[in-house]
Design a protein around this motif. Sequence first.
Motif, PDB file in Angstrom:
ATOM      1  N   TYR A  51      12.401   7.136 -46.308  1.00 47.31           N
ATOM      2  CA  TYR A  51      12.765   5.727 -46.144  1.00 47.31           C
ATOM      3  C   TYR A  51      11.540   4.815 -46.028  1.00 47.31           C
ATOM      4  CZ  TYR A  51      17.089   8.154 -45.024  1.00 47.31           C
ATOM      5  OH  TYR A  51      18.180   8.983 -45.065  1.00 47.31           O
ATOM      6  N   ILE A  53       8.902   2.239 -47.056  1.00 51.28           N
ATOM      7  CA  ILE A  53       8.890   1.154 -48.033  1.00 51.28           C
ATOM      8  C   ILE A  53       7.554   0.403 -47.933  1.00 51.28           C
ATOM      9  CG2 ILE A  53      11.390   0.852 -48.008  1.00 51.28           C
ATOM     10  CD1 ILE A  53      10.967  -1.511 -46.079  1.00 51.28           C
ATOM     11  N   ASP A 113      19.302   8.609 -55.357  1.00 52.00           N
ATOM     12  CA  ASP A 113      18.933   8.871 -56.752  1.00 52.00           C
ATOM     13  C   ASP A 113      19.916   8.202 -57.695  1.00 52.00           C
ATOM     14  OD1 ASP A 113      16.783  10.366 -55.945  1.00 52.00           O
ATOM     15  OD2 ASP A 113      17.753  12.304 -56.251  1.00 52.00           O
ATOM     16  N   GLU A 116      19.124   4.596 -58.003  1.00 49.06           N
ATOM     17  CA  GLU A 116      17.973   4.398 -58.864  1.00 49.06           C
ATOM     18  C   GLU A 116      18.340   4.583 -60.327  1.00 49.06           C
ATOM     19  OE1 GLU A 116      13.280   5.736 -59.187  1.00 49.06           O
ATOM     20  OE2 GLU A 116      14.663   6.932 -57.978  1.00 49.06           O
ATOM     21  N   ASP A 188      10.459   1.622 -63.446  1.00 46.97           N
ATOM     22  CA  ASP A 188      10.445   1.907 -62.016  1.00 46.97           C
ATOM     23  C   ASP A 188      11.028   0.694 -61.301  1.00 46.97           C
ATOM     24  OD1 ASP A 188      10.030   2.651 -59.435  1.00 46.97           O
ATOM     25  OD2 ASP A 188       7.834   2.691 -59.538  1.00 46.97           O
ATOM     26  N   LYS A 191      11.112   1.578 -54.880  1.00 44.83           N
ATOM     27  CA  LYS A 191      11.819   2.171 -53.753  1.00 44.83           C
ATOM     28  C   LYS A 191      12.411   1.108 -52.836  1.00 44.83           C
ATOM     29  CE  LYS A 191      11.265   5.874 -50.361  1.00 44.83           C
ATOM     30  NZ  LYS A 191      10.313   6.806 -49.743  1.00 44.83           N
ATOM     31  N   ASN A 192      11.704   0.008 -52.667  1.00 44.31           N
ATOM     32  CA  ASN A 192      12.238  -1.078 -51.848  1.00 44.31           C
ATOM     33  C   ASN A 192      13.590  -1.550 -52.369  1.00 44.31           C
ATOM     34  OD1 ASN A 192       9.638  -0.905 -50.709  1.00 44.31           O
ATOM     35  ND2 ASN A 192       9.611  -3.094 -50.260  1.00 44.31           N
TER      36      ASN A 192
END
Length: 326
Positions: A51, A53, A113, A116, A188, A191-192
């Motif tokens: 987690y 970020i 996932d 994403e 991409d 992740k944030n």
Amino acid sequence: MATKQAHFVPQTYLRGFLFDEKKERTYAYNSRSKMITPTKIDKICSQNYLYRIKDKDGKDSDEIEEMLAKGIESKYQGWLNTVRLGEWIDNATIADISIFIALQYLRVPRTMDFFEETGIKFLKDVLKDKLSKLLDDNARKAMMDEFKKDDPARFEKLLKENPDFTGELSKQDIQDMIDENNMKLTIDIGKNNVIRGMLEQVLPIAEKFIRRGWHIMFAPDGYEFITSDMPAFVAKRMPNGVVHFSFGGFGRLDSEIVFPMAKDVCIVISGPEYFQKTGEVTPVAVDIINRMVSSRPNLQYLISAQKSLVESYSRYLSPPQTQEYS
């Protein structure tokens, strides 16, 4: 303080499935190694920096992990104790448990996932749509003319670095870009954005739980519920006994949301209207829930306070037959 090992199934939850309270050990069947081992709960269901970020200054931040640990996970034992009383649960606690279940469904790596992959697919579809418009000769010429005018330095650089580039794009060039086999794009979404998207879904999903019926199921003496590394799930049991997981999502009123809260109690949310039904269920009902838990695709761990249970349910199981909980 940096948090390296992030548990996507909280230890406070896994404590409900211990056989050794002092050493905090449970039995875990690992589908990758095909082994059953007595395992400390701090060694399973975790991933390094899951987690983590970037903050507004671009630095690593563990604020999400800290929020989960201090703001939500720390309250779980209190909610479990309330449920174990077997009495009517007040609306505020139902709302809190709903948020925990929704978050537990969303926070596992498999679901992240999916977020994403969905985001990347969306961006690729948008790009394909824009590229498709360039199959028109006039649109393509207008785009290249605008490129030359707005960024001449970059245009000249492309000409120098790519001898085969003539300064124009053909219809075939565009078609090759659109072609799935030739569209070698690395997207991409960050992740944030993945974590933000996950957190934005918690309340809408929890709200669906609050409006549906709650079965608070207690295992009879000598029987226990098991759990997994993806302990909260939505499923639909068909008349022929086949179980469809994530069947239509949480919006399907004929689906069931299953969440083993601890080895002695399980929550099943179902039906179109809110109610609470609390009581001890039959061994058959416990078996149905355990079969559903262990039949979910893509599990790594089955977890139980009893070795015999993970041994039994670790086999590939046929879906349970449809039967009313009682």
